[in-house]
Design an enzyme around this catalytic site. Structure first.
Site, PDB file in Angstrom:
ATOM      1  N   GLU A  42       0.882  -1.156   0.000  1.00  0.00           N
ATOM      2  CA  GLU A  42       0.000   0.000   0.000  1.00  0.00           C
ATOM      3  C   GLU A  42       0.925   1.212   0.000  1.00  0.00           C
ATOM      4  O   GLU A  42       1.855   1.277   0.810  1.00  0.00           O
ATOM      5  CB  GLU A  42      -0.881   0.043   1.260  1.00  0.00           C
ATOM      6  N   ARG A 267       5.669 -12.614   9.335  1.00  0.00           N
ATOM      7  CA  ARG A 267       6.373 -11.394   8.943  1.00  0.00           C
ATOM      8  C   ARG A 267       7.706 -11.337   9.675  1.00  0.00           C
ATOM      9  O   ARG A 267       7.887 -11.959  10.722  1.00  0.00           O
ATOM     10  CB  ARG A 267       5.534 -10.174   9.273  1.00  0.00           C
ATOM     11  N   LYS A 277       4.991   0.383   9.639  1.00  0.00           N
ATOM     12  CA  LYS A 277       4.997   1.643   8.884  1.00  0.00           C
ATOM     13  C   LYS A 277       4.452   2.794   9.718  1.00  0.00           C
ATOM     14  O   LYS A 277       4.951   3.914   9.650  1.00  0.00           O
ATOM     15  CB  LYS A 277       4.148   1.481   7.611  1.00  0.00           C
TER      16      LYS A 277
END
Length: 562
Positions: A42, A267, A277
């Site tokens: 994104e 992850r 982020k």
RNA sequence: UGGGCCGUCGCCAAGCGGUAAGGCACCAGGUUUUGAUCCUGGCAUGCGCAGGUUCAAAUCCUGCCGGCCCAGCCA
């Protein structure tokens, strides 16, 4: 099917993992004739080391199995996304050395997504809800109690169609209506309790402008985008495991060209840093760091500015593996990867970080000698260079100790060391200032040891680096340490309280050998005995960033003695 | 106490019923004009725990224990 019919095994550089096994099986069984993956960021922030793991996985398997990998921007939330991020992401992926097959955006599919939604409504599988956000939350139930059906759940198909068309036409304000999937409000999986498909959001989109007053949700968009692109294996992280039933539900209800398989993996989490982020953005906004590419940041651009190479990052990603287990990787693994790469090709030079003046008493006052130095001890093809030697030089402050222990192989009064590529030198005296700090060493050199070896065969324990005072150039050097003092800073509410106050040390009066005046940002240097450095690409004056230190056995011994 | 997932050496990670790979870290030596690099050796009778099946179990079964994720009109 015999072994001979199988697709040739991929280059085994990359270790096998459960995802590669699944792909291997799907190719062997003929379920798929070719592999298609995608990396779907994104554009709401910069890429970090955690994304590198996903990039290496998605592009890596595509390369190894002769398939393709797309780069797709998942841009369905215009309020948080920005063209600046898409450009930065493109740069980062390129820098890592990967080539995408197609460059797409979820927003490319807005019309198709809309048409599929209409289809869903016609099938009675989606409805327009007028409940407010708060009401929807209340109706959803909890982890242990089932939800309740919305009063609008049985709205007629005609009314739903009409309302959805008017949502699209921009007739309503944000939040007035919501398009929901009609699944099961009592599902033990909360994601299946009539999830939102479309929300009204009159926001300007970085690509579609003001064309759309409604935007599709991730769960609805991602699976259909995958199907449109013919993705065979849709790799994502563990937190989407609970969403897989919804991913499959949408693709089962809508007439898409294929039904990709979603596979989840853990992850990357690295100790002493953060890979979120949102939190990284906070560090930037609150000025705890100097931007997304601050060399202390675990971002791709930060690591690059720090002097990490794409080869090292890819090697790191190969080493850490891919599993479904939550885990924290030690920083030492990353450091090992960069040291290994840089050891092979970094140009060796001499630079004194904390200078201590040394006068060589018996060396001619006005003489300057040019001494031959190797650019790499194990790789002669990297050539040689010349370094100037003269009566006054600088050495590293910590290469002298007034009271030196026996195991200290450096300078102290009466001790002899080798000045790399120059002469054997013995310390005879030192000078202190009024504060008792040593400010100068007086040494004697042995003219017979020119080049650094003695004709009488006598040995010295230590070799130290140096730089001629007259010929040295001044530079600033940034020393970096871990950004946080806590192994898992993200675990605390106030993660910034664990910021390491010593994560950056700026050294202003470093003395470097003259050859560094022509330093390039493209070249990685090893300042012998101190570490790997790269020229900073954002500083006006000559500045070097320390990528990583060298392994230091003495530092270990010294620490144990204390 | 709803659902999903995970537990193999300090940190990662192979293993897929036949008797515990590898990497990082660490320790001990050797080489060395970087206390770097390089080389050699060491490092789980043990696979979350407890039972069971089997000639044989990290691998199969049962029951526990521990950890992570999910109640955005974020992704």
């Amino acid at each position: 099917m015999s072994d001979n019919d199988k697709t040739p095994a991929p280059d085994l550089k990359a270790p096998v993992n459960f995802i590669r096994s699944i792909i291997r099986d799907d190719l062997d069984s003929g379920k798929h004739s070719t592999l298609q993956t995608r990396f779907p960021p994104e554009p709401n922030g910069h890429l970090h080391i955690g994304h590198a793991k996903s990039i290496c996985l998605n592009f890596g398997v595509a390369e190894d199995f002769k398939g393709k990998c797309n780069l797709r921007f998942d841009d369905t939330n215009p309020e948080k996304e920005d063209i600046e991020y898409v450009n930065a992401i493109i740069d980062d992926v390129k820098w890592l050395g990967f080539e995408w097959s197609g460059l797409y955006h979820s927003s490319d599919y807005f019309q198709q997504l809309y048409d599929y939604a209409v289809e869903l409504i016609k099938q009675g599988k989606a409805y327009v809800d007028s409940l407010s956000a708060e009401e929807i939350r209340e109706y959803r139930g909890t982890l242990t109690e089932p939800g309740r059906e919305s009063p609008d759940r049985n709205r007629s198909i005609e009314d739903n169609l009409d309302l959805f068309a008017r949502m699209r036409a921009g007739e309503f304000e944000d939040g007035k209506y919501l398009l929901r999937a009609r699944i099961d409000m009592a599902s033990p999986n909360i994601n299946m309790r009539d999830p939102a498909l479309y929300r009204i959001k009159k926001a300007h989109h970085q690509r579609t402008g003001d064309e759309w007053p409604i935007y599709p949700m991730y769960d609805y968009t991602h699976c259909i985008s995958d199907a449109i692109e013919g993705i065979t294996h849709s790799l994502c992280t563990l937190e989407f495991e609970d969403h897989r039933p919804l991913y499959d539900w949408v693709l089962d209800e809508v007439k898409t060209p294929c039904h990709p398989q979603q596979i989840e993996f853990a992850r990357l989490q690295l100790k002493y840093t953060i890979t979120s982020k949102r939190k990284l953005n906070l560090l930037v906004v609150d000025k705890h760091v100097d931007g997304w590419d601050d060399p202390r940041m675990p971002t791709i651009s930060g690591l690059r500015r720090r002097g990490y190479t794409s080869v090292a990052i890819r090697d790191f990603c190969d080493r850490i593996g891919v599993t479904k287990k939550d885990s924290f990787i030690e920083m030492a693994v990353l450091e090992n990867s960069i040291r290994e790469d840089l050891n092979h090709h970094a140009t060796r030079v001499m630079g004194v970080l904390n200078p201590l003046k040394v006068t060589i008493k018996n060396y001619p006052d006005d003489l300057t000698e040019e001494l031959l130095a190797h650019n790499h001890p194990q790789q002669p093809e990297m050539g040689t260079r010349t370094v100037n030697f003269s009566k006054v030089i600088y050495i590293e402050r910590n290469d002298f100790l007034e009271d030196a222990p026996r195991k200290f192989f450096r300078l102290s009064v009466g001790r002899e060391v080798r000045l790399r590529y120059a002469y054997y030198v013995t310390c005879t005296d030192f000078v202190k200032d009024e504060n008792g700090e040593v400010i100068e060493l007086i040494c004697e050199y042995d003219p017979a040891t020119k080049g650094g070896s003695s004709p009488d065969g006598r040995k010295v324990k230590g070799t130290i680096h140096w730089v001629s005072a007259e010929h040295a150039i001044d530079a600033t050097v940034n020393l970096y340490d871990r950004l946080f003092t806590h192994p898992n800073p993200a675990a605390s509410e106030n993660f910034t309280e664990h910021l390491n106050p010593e994560s950056l040390t700026v050294l202003k009066n470093c003395k470097l050998e003259a050859s560094l005046a022509d330093a390039s940002e493209e070249i990685h240097y090893q300042f012998e005995r101190t570490g790997y450095f790269v020229k900073d690409n954002k500083s006006d004056d000559l500045t070097f960033n320390r990528t990583v230190t060298l392994r230091d056995a003495w530092a270990k011994i010294d620490k144990q003695n204390q």
